[in-house]
Scaffold this motif. Structure first.
Motif, PDB file in Angstrom:
ATOM      1  N   GLY A 171       0.790  -1.171   0.019  1.00 52.28           N
ATOM      2  CA  GLY A 171       0.035   0.019  -0.113  1.00 52.28           C
ATOM      3  C   GLY A 171       0.933   1.290  -0.065  1.00 52.28           C
ATOM      4  N   GLY A 173       2.065   2.575  -2.912  1.00 54.07           N
ATOM      5  CA  GLY A 173       1.970   3.264  -4.082  1.00 54.07           C
ATOM      6  C   GLY A 173       2.930   2.501  -5.306  1.00 54.07           C
ATOM      7  N   SER A 175       1.952   0.157  -7.391  1.00 51.34           N
ATOM      8  CA  SER A 175       0.925  -0.131  -8.590  1.00 51.34           C
ATOM      9  C   SER A 175       0.878   1.039  -9.297  1.00 51.34           C
ATOM     10  CB  SER A 175      -0.595  -0.500  -8.253  1.00 51.34           C
ATOM     11  OG  SER A 175      -0.410  -1.909  -7.518  1.00 51.34           O
ATOM     12  N   VAL A 176       0.549   2.340  -8.415  1.00 47.55           N
ATOM     13  CA  VAL A 176       0.370   3.604  -9.386  1.00 47.55           C
ATOM     14  C   VAL A 176       1.600   3.731  -9.896  1.00 47.55           C
ATOM     15  CG1 VAL A 176       0.309   5.807  -8.870  1.00 47.55           C
ATOM     16  CG2 VAL A 176      -1.366   4.407  -7.661  1.00 47.55           C
ATOM     17  N   ARG A 198      -3.995  -9.670  -6.472  1.00 46.48           N
ATOM     18  CA  ARG A 198      -5.340 -10.037  -6.340  1.00 46.48           C
ATOM     19  C   ARG A 198      -5.884  -9.728  -7.552  1.00 46.48           C
ATOM     20  NH1 ARG A 198      -3.908  -6.578  -1.498  1.00 46.48           N
ATOM     21  NH2 ARG A 198      -3.919  -4.890  -3.120  1.00 46.48           N
ATOM     22  N   GLU A 201      -7.522  -6.206  -8.418  1.00 43.39           N
ATOM     23  CA  GLU A 201      -6.637  -5.486  -8.546  1.00 43.39           C
ATOM     24  C   GLU A 201      -5.965  -5.458  -9.912  1.00 43.39           C
ATOM     25  OE1 GLU A 201      -3.344  -3.723  -5.417  1.00 43.39           O
ATOM     26  OE2 GLU A 201      -2.790  -5.637  -6.336  1.00 43.39           O
TER      27      GLU A 201
HETATM   28  N1  LIG Z   1       1.423   9.415  -7.836  1.00 41.76           N
HETATM   29  C1  LIG Z   1       0.249   9.450  -6.661  1.00 41.76           C
HETATM   30  N2  LIG Z   1      -0.286  10.564  -6.563  1.00 41.76           N
HETATM   31  C2  LIG Z   1      -1.426  10.297  -5.757  1.00 41.76           C
HETATM   32  N3  LIG Z   1      -1.738   9.416  -4.784  1.00 41.76           N
HETATM   33  C3  LIG Z   1      -1.006   8.253  -5.000  1.00 41.76           C
HETATM   34  C4  LIG Z   1       0.123   8.219  -5.849  1.00 41.76           C
HETATM   35  N4  LIG Z   1       0.643   6.918  -6.018  1.00 41.76           N
HETATM   36  C5  LIG Z   1      -0.034   6.151  -4.798  1.00 41.76           C
HETATM   37  N5  LIG Z   1      -0.999   7.233  -4.517  1.00 41.76           N
HETATM   38  C6  LIG Z   1      -1.943   6.879  -3.286  1.00 41.76           C
HETATM   39  O1  LIG Z   1      -1.389   5.528  -2.642  1.00 41.76           O
HETATM   40  C7  LIG Z   1      -2.398   4.380  -2.664  1.00 41.76           C
HETATM   41  C8  LIG Z   1      -1.960   3.147  -2.753  1.00 41.76           C
HETATM   42  O2  LIG Z   1      -1.331   3.072  -4.094  1.00 41.76           O
HETATM   43  P1  LIG Z   1      -0.883   1.584  -4.637  1.00 41.76           P
HETATM   44  O3  LIG Z   1      -2.333   0.733  -4.981  1.00 41.76           O
HETATM   45  O4  LIG Z   1      -0.248   1.839  -5.812  1.00 41.76           O
HETATM   46  O5  LIG Z   1      -0.184   0.955  -3.729  1.00 41.76           O
HETATM   47  P2  LIG Z   1       0.672  -0.797  -3.706  1.00 41.76           P
HETATM   48  O6  LIG Z   1       1.796  -0.641  -2.943  1.00 41.76           O
HETATM   49  O7  LIG Z   1       0.399  -0.878  -5.144  1.00 41.76           O
HETATM   50  O8  LIG Z   1      -0.594  -1.567  -2.961  1.00 41.76           O
HETATM   51  P3  LIG Z   1      -0.677  -3.052  -2.728  1.00 41.76           P
HETATM   52  O9  LIG Z   1       0.601  -3.485  -2.066  1.00 41.76           O
HETATM   53  O10 LIG Z   1      -1.808  -3.033  -1.838  1.00 41.76           O
HETATM   54  O11 LIG Z   1      -0.813  -3.669  -4.173  1.00 41.76           O
HETATM   55  C9  LIG Z   1      -3.406   4.836  -3.659  1.00 41.76           C
HETATM   56  O12 LIG Z   1      -4.666   4.624  -3.618  1.00 41.76           O
HETATM   57  C10 LIG Z   1      -3.344   6.249  -3.995  1.00 41.76           C
HETATM   58  O13 LIG Z   1      -4.300   6.965  -2.827  1.00 41.76           O
END
Ligand SMILES: Nc1ncnc2c1ncn2[C@@H]1O[C@H](COP(=O)(O)OP(=O)(O)OP(=O)(O)O)[C@@H](O)[C@H]1O
Length: 444
Positions: A171, A173, A175-176, A198, A201
């Motif tokens: 969580g 960020g 994936s983003v 998942r 996802e």
């Molecule tokens: N560049 C960005 N700008 C704004 N918000 C962001 C950005 N990157 C991530 N976020 C925030 O962080 C949250 C989590 O990001 P993301 O889903 O990419 O995490 P993750 O590490 O892939 O999570 P998981 O481990 O659950 O797969 C997003 O829902 C968003 O609110």
């Protein structure tokens, strides 16, 4: 002459009459996951069909043989298989068909479409396990790959052919960040392996990246977490093989594998089922050999070929960056980006922890001014972050440490440089200008 001819004809006749080796066997042992059957010629990696009680049949991959019996790992654990059921070898275990038809498509581990399209038909056969390359014949990593993300382009510049880990807890960020790179890179081809994520996802992620301007040059191979470990590993190999194929065609490929940790988990499941001894965190020795094998396939190609720049996401469970997968991968990769929970909590996205991250090829591919500016930015971020708690407690007095003062004064600009909304693109020249402007270098 005629005697020789008749001898040859007789030989050919005998050959035609010789029994062809049996390509099927009978199930002798089955524990819900691993199956043993009577031996027939099939090397590890070959795919077999196994009859089930309900008539549907399942597939399994040959993972070895012992005492004259073949051992198969099933892609449908717990299938209703009875003793004596027929096991038949199928083709297609070791190779995959490659071609332009894969672009713009989402496929599974077997190459079957997951989108609405028809089966993508390739015209070139490519080994799923890759082709061995002479390491000395590989091109050097000597030019920049624009990933469209300002903080990476400016402070952790990535080279064409570089292999980078993205180390992160859940969580923060990940994936983003990979979505931003996929949509904004200037690579010729983008290949994304979504392994063991998942299912929900996977759907959301594919929806985002297949709507961007790079969708037409992107291929996604996806296998969610609920599928067998065998399919997860196959998908990782297929994604890498697709990247290799396009590299051989002279293309600069961006390969994103999300996640390497789930590939390691899949290999661990298979290893444990086969009786391998677990070591640290239950990982079996085959996991430690799988990681370099997979990563080494990426990188620059031979003369006249393109390159594979690869990003592997690595989950640091409980933010433990000393996990065995993190350690093994870090040793072989040419750099890593660490995503920081602290930075994510401060709302600074992409949450790349600059002092902890490194691009080992950056100094070979950017000019001296850029190097100096990136180093200064790194120092300022480190200064600010190390002293942040002190500042929050009100114990900071300006004028005592000029370096800290500079970092504090520049912090709003540093934050602006790091922060980048998902839908914003920051090309390399702009990113370079931004870091030079911030760190006082000559922009030229
Ligand atoms: N560049 C960005 N700008 C704004 N918000 C962001 C950005 N990157 C991530 N976020 C925030 O962080 C949250 C989590 O990001 P993301 O889903 O990419 O995490 P993750 O590490 O892939 O999570 P998981 O481990 O659950 O797969 C997003 O829902 C968003 O609110």
């Amino acid at each position: 002459m005629s005697a020789l001819l008749s001898q040859l004809t007789a030989g050919l006749d005998d050959l035609a009459k010789a029994p062809t080796p049996a390509m099927s066997g009978k199930v002798l042992r089955y524990d819900g996951l691993i199956l043993e059957c009577t031996g027939f010629p099939a090397s590890p990696g070959a795919i077999c069909h196994v009859e089930t009680e309900d008539g549907e049949g399942v597939h399994g991959e040959v993972v070895g043989f012992r005492d004259g019996r073949n051992m198969l790992f099933l892609d449908t654990p717990g299938a209703r298989i009875v003793c004596g059921a027929k096991v038949t070898r199928k083709d297609g275990g070791h190779n995959a068909m490659m071609g332009e038809a894969l672009l713009g498509r989402v496929i599974d581990a077997e190459g079957q479409p997951l989108d609405d399209g028809s089966v993508p038909v390739g015209d070139v056969k490519w080994p799923l396990a890759g082709k061995v390359q002479n390491p000395l014949a590989r091109q050097p990593v000597d030019s920049v790959l624009d990933v469209g993300v300002r903080i990476i382009n400016s402070a952790l510049t990535v080279g064409r052919g570089q292999r980078v880990g993205i180390i992160a807890g859940s969580g923060v960020g990940k994936s983003v960040l990979i979505e931003m790179m996929t949509k904004n890179t200037n690579a010729d081809i983008v290949v994304v392996g979504l392994i063991g994520e998942r299912a929900r996802e996977v759907g959301a992620f594919v929806g985002h990246i297949m709507n961007g301007e790079n969708a037409h040059k992107t291929c996604v191979v996806a296998v969610p977490a609920d599928r067998s470990p065998l399919l997860r590993l196959r998908a990782a190999n297929r994604a890498t093989a697709i990247a290799e194929y396009f590299r051989s065609k002279g293309k600069d490929v961006l390969l994103i594998m999300d996640s390497l940790t789930r590939c390691a988990h899949a290999r661990r499941e298979i290893g444990l089922a086969l009786g391998e001894q677990p070591t640290a965190k239950g990982y079996t020795p085959s996991v430690v050999s799988m990681i370099p094998t997979l990563i080494e396939r990426a990188g620059p190609g031979l003369k006249g070929e393109g390159s594979i720049t690869a990003f592997y996401t690595i989950l640091a469970d409980g933010d433990d960056t000393n996990d065995p997968v993190v350690d093994t991968a870090r040793a072989i990769l040419d750099g890593h980006l660490v995503l920081s929970r602290k930075q994510a909590q401060m709302g600074i996205y992409p949450a790349i922890d600059i002092p902890q991250s490194v691009s080992r090829v950056m100094n070979d591919i950017v000019d001296k001014d850029h190097q100096r500016a990136a180093l200064k930015l790194r120092r300022m971020v480190s200064m600010y972050m190390d002293n942040r708690d002190m500042m929050l407690m009100g114990a900071y007095t300006p004028g005592q440490d000029p370096e800290l003062d500079e970092a504090v004064n520049n912090w709003p600009r540093i934050k602006n440089l790091i922060q980048q909304p998902v839908d914003e693109k920051s090309p390399f020249p702009e990113s370079r200008k931004a870091v030079l402007a911030l760190s006082g270098g000559s922009i030229g």
